[in-house]
Scaffold this motif. Sequence first.
Motif, PDB file in Angstrom:
ATOM      1  N   SER A  26       0.761  -1.225   0.010  1.00 50.66           N
ATOM      2  CA  SER A  26      -0.022   0.013   0.139  1.00 50.66           C
ATOM      3  C   SER A  26       0.890   1.055   0.085  1.00 50.66           C
ATOM      4  CB  SER A  26      -0.985  -0.006   1.181  1.00 50.66           C
ATOM      5  OG  SER A  26      -1.747   1.316   1.307  1.00 50.66           O
ATOM      6  N   HIS A  27       1.146   1.642  -1.191  1.00 43.22           N
ATOM      7  CA  HIS A  27       1.997   2.749  -1.323  1.00 43.22           C
ATOM      8  C   HIS A  27       1.596   4.205  -1.699  1.00 43.22           C
ATOM      9  CE1 HIS A  27       6.159   1.127   0.006  1.00 43.22           C
ATOM     10  NE2 HIS A  27       5.388   0.260   0.145  1.00 43.22           N
ATOM     11  N   HIS A  28       0.275   4.195  -1.733  1.00 47.89           N
ATOM     12  CA  HIS A  28      -0.542   5.296  -2.218  1.00 47.89           C
ATOM     13  C   HIS A  28      -1.308   6.041  -1.040  1.00 47.89           C
ATOM     14  CE1 HIS A  28      -4.576   6.649  -3.744  1.00 47.89           C
ATOM     15  NE2 HIS A  28      -3.710   7.448  -3.952  1.00 47.89           N
ATOM     16  N   ALA A  29      -2.355   5.103  -0.694  1.00 49.08           N
ATOM     17  CA  ALA A  29      -3.021   5.834   0.406  1.00 49.08           C
ATOM     18  C   ALA A  29      -3.366   4.809   1.432  1.00 49.08           C
ATOM     19  CB  ALA A  29      -4.520   6.246  -0.178  1.00 49.08           C
ATOM     20  N   LEU A  30      -4.246   4.836   2.477  1.00 46.98           N
ATOM     21  CA  LEU A  30      -4.548   3.765   3.342  1.00 46.98           C
ATOM     22  C   LEU A  30      -5.116   2.689   2.617  1.00 46.98           C
ATOM     23  CD1 LEU A  30      -4.916   2.872   6.467  1.00 46.98           C
ATOM     24  CD2 LEU A  30      -7.152   4.197   6.289  1.00 46.98           C
ATOM     25  N   THR A  31      -4.914   1.382   2.867  1.00 46.07           N
ATOM     26  CA  THR A  31      -5.811   0.314   2.433  1.00 46.07           C
ATOM     27  C   THR A  31      -6.277  -0.343   3.854  1.00 46.07           C
ATOM     28  OG1 THR A  31      -4.203  -0.064   0.769  1.00 46.07           O
ATOM     29  CG2 THR A  31      -5.446  -1.809   1.401  1.00 46.07           C
ATOM     30  N   ALA A  32      -7.562  -0.591   3.685  1.00 44.11           N
ATOM     31  CA  ALA A  32      -8.205  -1.293   4.717  1.00 44.11           C
ATOM     32  C   ALA A  32      -8.901  -2.643   4.211  1.00 44.11           C
ATOM     33  CB  ALA A  32      -9.426  -0.522   5.243  1.00 44.11           C
ATOM     34  N   THR A  33      -8.594  -3.850   4.852  1.00 44.90           N
ATOM     35  CA  THR A  33      -9.204  -5.081   4.363  1.00 44.90           C
ATOM     36  C   THR A  33      -9.969  -5.639   5.494  1.00 44.90           C
ATOM     37  OG1 THR A  33      -7.454  -6.151   5.348  1.00 44.90           O
ATOM     38  CG2 THR A  33      -7.257  -5.531   3.032  1.00 44.90           C
ATOM     39  N   LEU A  34     -11.165  -6.253   5.149  1.00 41.37           N
ATOM     40  CA  LEU A  34     -12.190  -6.830   6.071  1.00 41.37           C
ATOM     41  C   LEU A  34     -12.822  -8.142   5.261  1.00 41.37           C
ATOM     42  CD1 LEU A  34     -14.316  -6.144   8.296  1.00 41.37           C
ATOM     43  CD2 LEU A  34     -15.428  -4.927   6.745  1.00 41.37           C
ATOM     44  N   GLY A  35     -12.423  -8.991   6.258  1.00 45.44           N
ATOM     45  CA  GLY A  35     -13.103 -10.541   5.846  1.00 45.44           C
ATOM     46  C   GLY A  35     -12.366 -11.180   4.514  1.00 45.44           C
ATOM     47  N   VAL A  36     -11.167 -10.752   4.249  1.00 39.27           N
ATOM     48  CA  VAL A  36     -10.656 -11.494   2.929  1.00 39.27           C
ATOM     49  C   VAL A  36      -9.455 -12.397   3.455  1.00 39.27           C
ATOM     50  CG1 VAL A  36     -11.502  -9.598   1.410  1.00 39.27           C
ATOM     51  CG2 VAL A  36      -9.253  -9.376   2.573  1.00 39.27           C
ATOM     52  N   GLN A  37      -8.946 -13.121   2.262  1.00 36.65           N
ATOM     53  CA  GLN A  37      -8.011 -13.901   2.409  1.00 36.65           C
ATOM     54  C   GLN A  37      -7.345 -14.330   1.062  1.00 36.65           C
ATOM     55  OE1 GLN A  37      -9.511 -17.541   4.357  1.00 36.65           O
ATOM     56  NE2 GLN A  37     -11.217 -17.487   3.124  1.00 36.65           N
ATOM     57  N   ASP A  38      -6.313 -14.824   1.092  1.00 34.61           N
ATOM     58  CA  ASP A  38      -5.370 -15.132  -0.097  1.00 34.61           C
ATOM     59  C   ASP A  38      -5.233 -14.135  -1.380  1.00 34.61           C
ATOM     60  OD1 ASP A  38      -4.885 -17.765   1.081  1.00 34.61           O
ATOM     61  OD2 ASP A  38      -6.900 -18.537   0.385  1.00 34.61           O
TER      62      ASP A  38
ATOM     63  N   ILE B 284      -2.905  -7.462  -2.937  1.00 33.09           N
ATOM     64  CA  ILE B 284      -3.211  -6.265  -3.326  1.00 33.09           C
ATOM     65  C   ILE B 284      -2.275  -5.397  -3.228  1.00 33.09           C
ATOM     66  CG2 ILE B 284      -4.715  -4.370  -2.377  1.00 33.09           C
ATOM     67  CD1 ILE B 284      -6.283  -6.476  -0.418  1.00 33.09           C
ATOM     68  N   VAL B 285      -2.151  -4.666  -4.436  1.00 31.71           N
ATOM     69  CA  VAL B 285      -1.015  -3.711  -4.535  1.00 31.71           C
ATOM     70  C   VAL B 285      -1.619  -2.149  -5.071  1.00 31.71           C
ATOM     71  CG1 VAL B 285       1.163  -3.184  -5.954  1.00 31.71           C
ATOM     72  CG2 VAL B 285       0.493  -5.470  -5.610  1.00 31.71           C
ATOM     73  N   ASP B 286      -1.435  -1.274  -4.076  1.00 31.53           N
ATOM     74  CA  ASP B 286      -2.218  -0.115  -4.567  1.00 31.53           C
ATOM     75  C   ASP B 286      -0.950   1.062  -4.787  1.00 31.53           C
ATOM     76  OD1 ASP B 286      -4.151   1.654  -4.917  1.00 31.53           O
ATOM     77  OD2 ASP B 286      -4.410   2.504  -2.749  1.00 31.53           O
ATOM     78  N   THR B 287      -1.119   1.786  -6.057  1.00 35.33           N
ATOM     79  CA  THR B 287      -0.196   2.853  -6.291  1.00 35.33           C
ATOM     80  C   THR B 287      -1.016   3.997  -6.932  1.00 35.33           C
ATOM     81  OG1 THR B 287      -0.114   2.322  -8.782  1.00 35.33           O
ATOM     82  CG2 THR B 287       1.344   0.966  -7.199  1.00 35.33           C
ATOM     83  N   PRO B 288      -0.238   5.190  -7.004  1.00 32.62           N
ATOM     84  CA  PRO B 288      -0.990   6.256  -7.271  1.00 32.62           C
ATOM     85  C   PRO B 288      -1.846   6.147  -8.518  1.00 32.62           C
ATOM     86  CG  PRO B 288       1.260   6.971  -6.513  1.00 32.62           C
ATOM     87  CD  PRO B 288       0.904   5.317  -6.513  1.00 32.62           C
ATOM     88  N   GLY B 289      -1.087   5.615  -9.363  1.00 34.88           N
ATOM     89  CA  GLY B 289      -1.925   5.273 -10.820  1.00 34.88           C
ATOM     90  C   GLY B 289      -2.555   4.008 -11.106  1.00 34.88           C
TER      91      GLY B 289
ATOM     92  N   VAL C 187     -13.581  -0.614  -3.219  1.00 37.01           N
ATOM     93  CA  VAL C 187     -13.714   0.897  -3.176  1.00 37.01           C
ATOM     94  C   VAL C 187     -12.617   1.583  -3.260  1.00 37.01           C
ATOM     95  CG1 VAL C 187     -15.196   2.807  -2.186  1.00 37.01           C
ATOM     96  CG2 VAL C 187     -15.959   0.450  -1.975  1.00 37.01           C
ATOM     97  N   ASP C 188     -12.159   2.128  -4.105  1.00 35.22           N
ATOM     98  CA  ASP C 188     -10.997   2.919  -4.414  1.00 35.22           C
ATOM     99  C   ASP C 188     -11.070   4.243  -4.328  1.00 35.22           C
ATOM    100  OD1 ASP C 188      -7.957   3.105  -4.397  1.00 35.22           O
ATOM    101  OD2 ASP C 188      -7.957   2.854  -6.492  1.00 35.22           O
ATOM    102  N   THR C 189     -10.729   5.316  -3.632  1.00 32.93           N
ATOM    103  CA  THR C 189     -10.627   6.734  -3.782  1.00 32.93           C
ATOM    104  C   THR C 189      -9.335   7.333  -3.531  1.00 32.93           C
ATOM    105  OG1 THR C 189     -10.862   7.146  -1.052  1.00 32.93           O
ATOM    106  CG2 THR C 189     -13.044   6.330  -2.171  1.00 32.93           C
ATOM    107  N   PRO C 190      -9.346   8.574  -3.846  1.00 31.83           N
ATOM    108  CA  PRO C 190      -7.786   8.907  -3.787  1.00 31.83           C
ATOM    109  C   PRO C 190      -7.207   8.841  -2.148  1.00 31.83           C
ATOM    110  CG  PRO C 190      -9.387  10.614  -4.790  1.00 31.83           C
ATOM    111  CD  PRO C 190     -10.330   9.416  -4.319  1.00 31.83           C
ATOM    112  N   GLY C 191      -7.992   8.967  -1.261  1.00 35.56           N
ATOM    113  CA  GLY C 191      -7.517   9.125   0.065  1.00 35.56           C
ATOM    114  C   GLY C 191      -7.348   7.450   0.767  1.00 35.56           C
ATOM    115  N   ALA C 192      -8.144   6.507   0.273  1.00 37.85           N
ATOM    116  CA  ALA C 192      -8.273   5.405   0.975  1.00 37.85           C
ATOM    117  C   ALA C 192      -8.889   4.321   0.180  1.00 37.85           C
ATOM    118  CB  ALA C 192      -9.082   5.363   2.187  1.00 37.85           C
TER     119      ALA C 192
END
Lengths: 485, 485
Positions: free
Chosen positions: A317-329, A332-337, B333-338
């Motif tokens: 998670s190198h862009h914003a906060l990443t929150a996960t809930l009830g997931v597995q396996d 998840i790769v989050d970047t600005p673009g 759900v992807d937003t600029p902040g989270a």
Amino acid sequence: MHVVIIAGGSGSRLWPISQKAHPKPFLRLDGATSLLQQTYQRGQFACGEDGMESVTTVTHRELFFRTEDEYQALAPQQPLHYLLEPCGRNTAPAICAAALELKQRYGEDAMLLVLPADHRISDESAFAEAVKHAAVAAADDQLVTFGITPTRAETGFGYIEVREAFHPAESPIQPALGFTEKPDPTTAEHYLASGRHFWNSGMFCFTAATLLAELAQHAPALLEHTQAALGAARYSEGEKHSVAQLDPEHFATLANDSIDCALMEHSSKLAVVPCDIGWSDIGSWQAMADLTPADAQGNRVQGDVEMEDTQDCYIHSHHALTATLGVQDLVIVDTPGALLVAHRDRSQDVKQLAERLASHDSQYQWHQGKVHRPWGTYTVLEEGHRFKIKRIEVKPGASLSLQMHHHRSEHWVVVSGTARVTNEDSDFLLRTNESTYIPVGYRHRLENPGLMPLVVIEVQSGDYLGEDDIHRFDDGTGSGLPRFT
Amino acid sequence: MHVVIIAGGSGSRLWPISQKAHPKPFLRLDGATSLLQQTYQRGQFACGEDGMESVTTVTHRELFFRTEDEYQALAPQQPLHYLLEPCGRNTAPAICAAALELKQRYGEDAMLLVLPADHRISDESAFAEAVKHAAVAAADDQLVTFGITPTRAETGFGYIEVREAFHPAESPIQPALGFTEKPDPTTAEHYLASGRHFWNSGMFCFTAATLLAELAQHAPALLEHTQAALGAARYSEGEKHSVAQLDPEHFATLANDSIDCALMEHSSKLAVVPCDIGWSDIGSWQAMADLTPADAQGNRVQGDVEMEDTQDCYIHSHHALTATLGVQDLVIVDTPGALLVAHRDRSQDVKQLAERLASHDSQYQWHQGKVHRPWGTYTVLEEGHRFKIKRIEVKPGASLSLQMHHHRSEHWVVVSGTARVTNEDSDFLLRTNESTYIPVGYRHRLENPGLMPLVVIEVQSGDYLGEDDIHRFDDGTGSGLPRFT
């Protein structure tokens, strides 16, 4: 020994952190040095004191400035040669061109150590030892490969086969029977058990003469077209450095071939040095995840992440906060673009996905993030209706070209350092916290006369803000061509 | 009829698109109008021509300017009253305060139609019909609720129970036996089959007198503390409009109570109008997903999304490209902040997750995205070392306060419209594509003298860039207090 660094790949299997504009060699997994810099240092270490005579880098022309910046940060003493490709054509043309270039500069006995720029090796001493053995065989007209002792029944790599199982301590080098394609799982299990199969690491050692003779025999068309592309190349020669821009027309006629398929699978002069060197090609998100320790729930996490009921996920998670809930396996790769959410078992399929995406908008791929120029870098921070905002960093002593725009005014705010500004007929210094503006049609130039980096926020304002609205009054500095000042 | 719009909720069940600084009432699901605007229009439509005497909005004080902007876009004719809360305290204090305020202004017979600002109703005519029936019972000293005919055994809502099953066409209004808490699945199935249970929609109709008398009987402490908070409120009165900022100290003593728990579960004056009006409280990502049609793989997608082997996912991609590979049953759900990645069955648990996250950094929640001020809006585009960049939009005729900063210089680029600038002793016009700069310590003011919106890019430069480095020379315009000019 002449080190050849192959840096042109797109690294699409690590999409989206690795993209055309930011490929794998530039990744800083440890924070400090890039994979490219580590490759350079590995070559130097393996060749020993004064043993590395030159470094030749084959890469895409769009990545030249950035590659040069990476090497200069290491204060290199060796001559640096660049072979710039107009487009990607896999490893066969790249390695062939390097051998031709080095033969021309240093003679046909020049010995090449070919290193991909995006691998990781944890035991550099063991690798240096392997290179010593390889050099002996290479001098004896062999194409030497570095075979990694398998630790699992991997189906994602090609294998190198030898006649009989042996212990590396007894016999540091062996003739290779041949290369094999990626196996199915059953075959991979068989390979693992046999002791006669090694992973093909993509690293090689040979003389220019051996490689070119073998190519002449097994891949004459490849040799001929590469010769033509190099023969028609545009050269820039510095005191020690050189840059050859391979001819786009000839280069385009080349087939997209790996050196394995084009030559290694056919040659009878193969040798293998078996290696146990902590090697990873970081060739997938699964391989990347393996580099991060897991927590008690099996999650491997980098960046700002909040997890609830989450198991066995890799989250980058190198862009914003990443929150996960009830997931597995999941991976998840989050970047600005871009954001990737994939099942962890599908990490090998990211490559196809990335290539399909890249084909949608190939131009965009090159121009996001920080753009490297000989005078420094610029980054587009924001684009909106009638405005574009850039952060411009100018190296000490460097200068942009004298230029003019027909459709936009530019506003420069110095946030760090001191600028010298030419604005039509005036010429003045602009200090930190000061600003100026360049009306439409005014000739202007931005320079950094100081000893510290200059950081300017540029706000462009106007109806048309394309990069092509630029008229340059002098040549060179901003043209995108290599310079050695 | 006096419409009361309850807009103060945080909408944390739709985190991260709904956040403190951008709560659910401001969502534009159809692109054009926000849920808040639709609520206003719904009240107007239900009350009929000239039937809506006033609109009272209870919301958080930080959301006042933005709420006012939303209403003004509808060119409202009615008096607008605001009750601004210093913090959230659920629906009981909000509704109680509205009843007290309206009694004071319009007398105790004032009839209130209470509407949550973040619901969706597809059959507005059916709702208007229900309001007509409700008004009759409300005039007869009843607390009238709007009960939604259940379409599934929902466990996420409270229910309203009546004595006997009946057909709404036969009897448009019934006495209610009482309110029940959210049921377990078995009980919900029983409720669905009974015909005697309706979903509690959170909409009500009653006179101020009825509500306040019932509160005096069943919730005297609530009534007393709310009276105190309103009694000590800071009022700003316009020609027709009014704003009351509820007293923070008294308001803080109030319990966090819903009107259901505080009153409806105890009152014996309950009536229910059964409704079949296409209602949704959009109370979870599951409910949100239901508003988007599914494709053949069961995926519901908004924004820029590339899917491979993906089933039964809801993907809301309003920040960057989202690519999925080999996944199913996810809410992304992807937003600029989270970024949120959750199993679809866990959408009810997003609320707790969001509240936990909000507690980490409560200040941050208010100051991201577009910030509304009486003179217009500003948006922080980028913050970096020694600089901050804002887009400032000033309404025609509006003006920021005359101010000065001790630690930063400001650079203004006009990208649209014309500005009048006061810069220490000079006063001048700045046209599109022109810029100026305000040195540290200079008194300055930005105005829009024109008829079109003014858009300025502001680059702040300095060592300290906090919003609190501001000295204001006149009062009002920039102080955060309501004005009616």
